[in-house]
Design a protein around this motif. Structure first.
Motif, PDB file in Angstrom:
ATOM      1  N   PHE A  90       2.024  24.703 -16.624  1.00  0.00           N
ATOM      2  CA  PHE A  90       1.746  24.305 -15.426  1.00  0.00           C
ATOM      3  C   PHE A  90       2.171  24.912 -14.322  1.00  0.00           C
ATOM      4  O   PHE A  90       2.409  24.127 -13.506  1.00  0.00           O
ATOM      5  CB  PHE A  90       2.513  23.025 -14.941  1.00  0.00           C
ATOM      6  CG  PHE A  90       1.448  21.831 -16.202  1.00  0.00           C
ATOM      7  CD1 PHE A  90      -0.125  22.115 -16.261  1.00  0.00           C
ATOM      8  CD2 PHE A  90       2.151  21.379 -17.306  1.00  0.00           C
ATOM      9  CE1 PHE A  90      -0.548  20.785 -17.038  1.00  0.00           C
ATOM     10  CE2 PHE A  90       1.572  20.207 -18.096  1.00  0.00           C
ATOM     11  CZ  PHE A  90       0.089  20.002 -18.062  1.00  0.00           C
ATOM     12  N   GLY A  91       2.226  26.595 -14.523  1.00  0.00           N
ATOM     13  CA  GLY A  91       2.697  27.030 -13.425  1.00  0.00           C
ATOM     14  C   GLY A  91       3.813  27.284 -13.194  1.00  0.00           C
ATOM     15  O   GLY A  91       4.893  27.435 -12.297  1.00  0.00           O
TER      16      GLY A  91
ATOM     17  N   ILE B 111       4.750  24.624 -30.130  1.00  0.00           N
ATOM     18  CA  ILE B 111       3.699  25.017 -29.728  1.00  0.00           C
ATOM     19  C   ILE B 111       3.431  26.356 -28.582  1.00  0.00           C
ATOM     20  O   ILE B 111       2.409  27.348 -28.862  1.00  0.00           O
ATOM     21  CB  ILE B 111       2.732  23.661 -29.973  1.00  0.00           C
ATOM     22  CG1 ILE B 111       2.279  22.743 -30.661  1.00  0.00           C
ATOM     23  CG2 ILE B 111       1.162  24.420 -29.523  1.00  0.00           C
ATOM     24  CD1 ILE B 111       1.592  21.871 -30.615  1.00  0.00           C
ATOM     25  N   LEU B 112       3.855  25.477 -28.039  1.00  0.00           N
ATOM     26  CA  LEU B 112       3.937  26.877 -27.036  1.00  0.00           C
ATOM     27  C   LEU B 112       4.474  28.150 -27.204  1.00  0.00           C
ATOM     28  O   LEU B 112       4.257  29.172 -26.697  1.00  0.00           O
ATOM     29  CB  LEU B 112       4.603  25.907 -25.021  1.00  0.00           C
ATOM     30  CG  LEU B 112       3.860  24.850 -24.121  1.00  0.00           C
ATOM     31  CD1 LEU B 112       4.435  24.866 -23.367  1.00  0.00           C
ATOM     32  CD2 LEU B 112       1.639  25.619 -23.805  1.00  0.00           C
TER      33      LEU B 112
ATOM     34  N   THR C  78       5.609  14.951 -12.481  1.00  0.00           N
ATOM     35  CA  THR C  78       6.692  16.671 -12.672  1.00  0.00           C
ATOM     36  C   THR C  78       6.219  17.180 -13.914  1.00  0.00           C
ATOM     37  O   THR C  78       4.990  16.607 -14.856  1.00  0.00           O
ATOM     38  CB  THR C  78       8.325  15.862 -12.671  1.00  0.00           C
ATOM     39  OG1 THR C  78       7.912  14.699 -14.159  1.00  0.00           O
ATOM     40  CG2 THR C  78       8.745  15.112 -12.132  1.00  0.00           C
ATOM     41  N   VAL C  79       6.442  18.179 -14.572  1.00  0.00           N
ATOM     42  CA  VAL C  79       6.229  18.923 -15.723  1.00  0.00           C
ATOM     43  C   VAL C  79       6.040  18.277 -16.463  1.00  0.00           C
ATOM     44  O   VAL C  79       5.421  18.169 -17.665  1.00  0.00           O
ATOM     45  CB  VAL C  79       6.872  20.598 -15.570  1.00  0.00           C
ATOM     46  CG1 VAL C  79       6.152  20.791 -17.004  1.00  0.00           C
ATOM     47  CG2 VAL C  79       5.976  21.384 -14.517  1.00  0.00           C
ATOM     48  N   GLN C  80       7.266  18.006 -16.614  1.00  0.00           N
ATOM     49  CA  GLN C  80       7.742  16.625 -17.711  1.00  0.00           C
ATOM     50  C   GLN C  80       6.761  15.786 -17.887  1.00  0.00           C
ATOM     51  O   GLN C  80       6.011  15.136 -18.858  1.00  0.00           O
ATOM     52  CB  GLN C  80       8.964  15.858 -17.670  1.00  0.00           C
ATOM     53  CG  GLN C  80       9.622  14.373 -18.381  1.00  0.00           C
ATOM     54  CD  GLN C  80       9.973  15.267 -19.585  1.00  0.00           C
ATOM     55  OE1 GLN C  80      10.856  16.234 -19.859  1.00  0.00           O
ATOM     56  NE2 GLN C  80      10.186  14.281 -20.716  1.00  0.00           N
TER      57      GLN C  80
END
Length: 585
Positions: free
Chosen positions: A472-473, A456-457, A358-360
């Motif tokens: 990550f898309g 940060i993102l 997962t993204v997490q």
């Protein structure tokens, strides 16, 4: 509809009354085991009171059974209580048949066991009731920590058996120790190894074991073990507490978390025992490391083992595993690799497609590696020429010590080099790592790695003039970004206020006053629930100690959980005010 034990039923009293009664029933037991010098008459009175509590709970269950309809259904829904009552009677009969036990002790031992297990049942009933209310999982999570802190404070302060002779601690120091242990921080105003007896150290161990995993996690585990199961609302409560995106599989996840915890702690204890030869010390440090608690029975933490690779890498492995977060561990261990499933039964049903983390999980793993490597490299550069820390070590030991310092700085609290002797650059770097902390849903504290990455993102997206935060898309929800802002803002406010209060009450204009950086370091350590200190903690004033207690509590329960627990459900307004721009920057 049949009701479980502890819920209101015909013939039974309110669950709150019997919950309070179950807590009061433990008091005579603690007094008897607490090391008080009591006359024989007083001991007999307390033993008799313990047995009276047993009789009260047994009669409560019998009257409820007689009033229930149908009785067979009642026995089925209260099987755990029935087993406890049966076990109590059988235990008393067995001890009565023994010729080695005389007097009230014949009935006392099984009675005490019964009261402890009965307290667990009453707590489970409370867990099931509170989980049915809006936002209750956040409130229950916060209140469970407050309750265990209070219990720990009273035991450490009031029971003579908790401290060595002539080392009784004040109420403030007992409260500070209880908060630090429950919030898995590790800051200490007294030396754990020399101040507390084996009993007191055991109390501290229970505090940071329960505090690391969360009291409600243990409640859910006991609910499953006692055959009560978990309803949809209870599952939702545990999902919120453990920060897991699961629903149907939460039952096996809770069981897996407990089993994984005890497995890792057990293996680490064996590894430490091979070096120390002390079973109690090995178990204490193994549990402390996995829970990221930082409590040590050695006065200099682990500085005496800076050149021991087994101790260093065992403790570091536990710190990293405990700091990844239970959701990440479940995601990693529940997948198939090269056709082989590590713990396939643990895999959640909605954690994403098989074969893709997962993204997490990916954010946690990448950020963890980056922080460890960057922290180790910078620590090595800052301390390589410092004879008080890394300067006099061999090349291999320098690398190990630098990596250990980087790992422990993000919530563990152990140290193999003296923190107070580190350069100011290293201390400031350690503060940054402490504030970032571990990952969501873990045993550690801080603002968390994912929160830092999301912030940060978000900043990068604003610089690029983008309206969405992507990674990550995938696009991160607006609420996720808002929550990150709340958490980071809360952290800044609390650390700033804590530092200000410490500065006011500790800097009195004398040459022995601690430096501002040391006070700032202490505040960051408290909020990050790390426990690293430059050595000023024992000498702080009462106000400063209590301030650090509040900061540790907020840092552990999480700013977001605290906001949820204190806030009411949001109400959508049927109107909106017109927009008007203001100048910023």
């Amino acid at each position: 509809m049949m009701r479980g034990p502890g819920l209101r039923r015909k013939g039974a009293g309110p669950p709150f009354f019997f919950g309070v009664l179950s807590i009061l029933a433990i008091v005579p037991m603690l007094v008897l085991a607490g090391g008080f010098e009591l006359p024989r008459a007083s001991r007999l009175a307390l033993q008799s009171l313990t047995l009276l509590f047993c009789a009260a709970f047994v009669l409560e269950y019998v009257f409820a059974w007689r009033s229930a309809s149908p009785r067979r259904g009642f026995l089925k829904s209260t099987a755990a209580e029935a087993i406890l009552v049966t076990g109590l009677l059988c235990g008393m009969a067995a001890t009565a048949a023994s010729t080695e036990i005389t007097g009230l002790k014949v009935l006392l031992v099984p009675g005490e066991v019964y009261l402890v297990l009965n307290l667990i049942l009453k707590f489970l009933a409370l867990f099931r009731i509170t989980s049915r209310r809006p936002l209750s999982y956040a409130r229950s999570f916060v209140l469970s920590f407050a309750g265990i802190i209070l219990a720990g404070t009273l035991m450490l302060h009031l029971l003579p058996a908790a401290t060595v002779p002539d080392h009784r601690i004040s109420l403030v120091d007992a409260f500070f120790t209880s908060v630090s242990a429950t919030c898995v921080t590790g800051l200490a105003t007294v030396d754990t190894g020399t101040t507390f007896t084996r009993f007191g150290q055991g109390v501290i161990l229970v505090l940071f074991q329960v505090g690391g995993l969360g009291l409600m996690t243990f409640a859910a585990f006991f609910a499953l073990a006692l055959g009560k199961g978990m309803g949809l609302r209870e599952r939702e409560a545990m999902r919120g507490v453990l920060n897991l995106r699961v629903s149907g599989s939460i039952v096996r996840v809770v069981v897996g978390i407990l089993l994984l915890t005890f497995l890792v702690e057990g293996l680490a204890a064996v590894a430490l025992y091979s070096r120390w030869g002390d079973a109690w010390s090995s178990v204490f440090h193994a549990v402390s490391a996995f829970c990221n608690a930082g409590f040590s029975l050695h006065s200099d933490s682990l500085s005496g083992f800076v050149s021991d690779p087994v101790v260093n890498w065992t403790v570091m492995a536990e710190i990293v595993i405990g700091g990844l977060g239970f959701g990440v561990l479940v995601d990693i261990l529940g997948r198939r690799y090269f056709g082989i499933s590590v713990l396939g039964w643990l895999r959640p049903t909605d954690q994403g497609p098989a074969g893709r983390l997962t993204v997490q999980t990916r954010i946690v793993l990448i950020s963890t590696v980056v922080l460890i490597v960057a922290g180790a490299v910078l620590t090595y550069l800052f301390e390589a020429g410092n004879p008080a820390t890394l300067g006099n070590l061999s090349a291999g030991d320098r690398i190990t010590a630098a990596v250990f310092q980087s790992v422990t700085s993000r919530t563990a609290g152990f140290n193999t080099i003296p923190i107070g002797e580190m350069t100011e650059e290293s201390q400031f770097l350690t503060m940054l790592l402490m504030l970032i902390g571990a990952s969501p849903g873990s045993t550690g504290g801080g603002v968390k790695t994912v929160t830092t990455v999301v912030m940060i993102l978000a900043v990068v997206s604003l610089y690029r003039n983008r309206t969405r935060v992507e990674v990550f898309g995938r696009t991160l929800p607006v609420n996720t970004v808002n929550h990150a802002v709340v958490i980071v803002s809360t952290a800044i406010v609390f650390v700033t206020l804590t530092t200000l209060i410490l500065t006011i009450f500790e800097n009195r204009g004398t040459g022995s006053d601690p430096r501002f950086l040391s006070l700032f370091f202490e505040a960051a350590s408290a909020f990050g629930t790390v426990g690293l200190s430059t050595g000023i903690t024992p000498g702080l004033s009462i106000v400063s100690k209590l301030t650090l207690c509040v900061t540790m509590f907020v840092g552990r329960v999480g700013p977001l959980f605290l906001v949820l627990a204190l806030s009411q459900r949001q109400i959508a307004r049927p109107y909106e005010y017109p927009e008007e721009h203001v100048m910023i920057g």
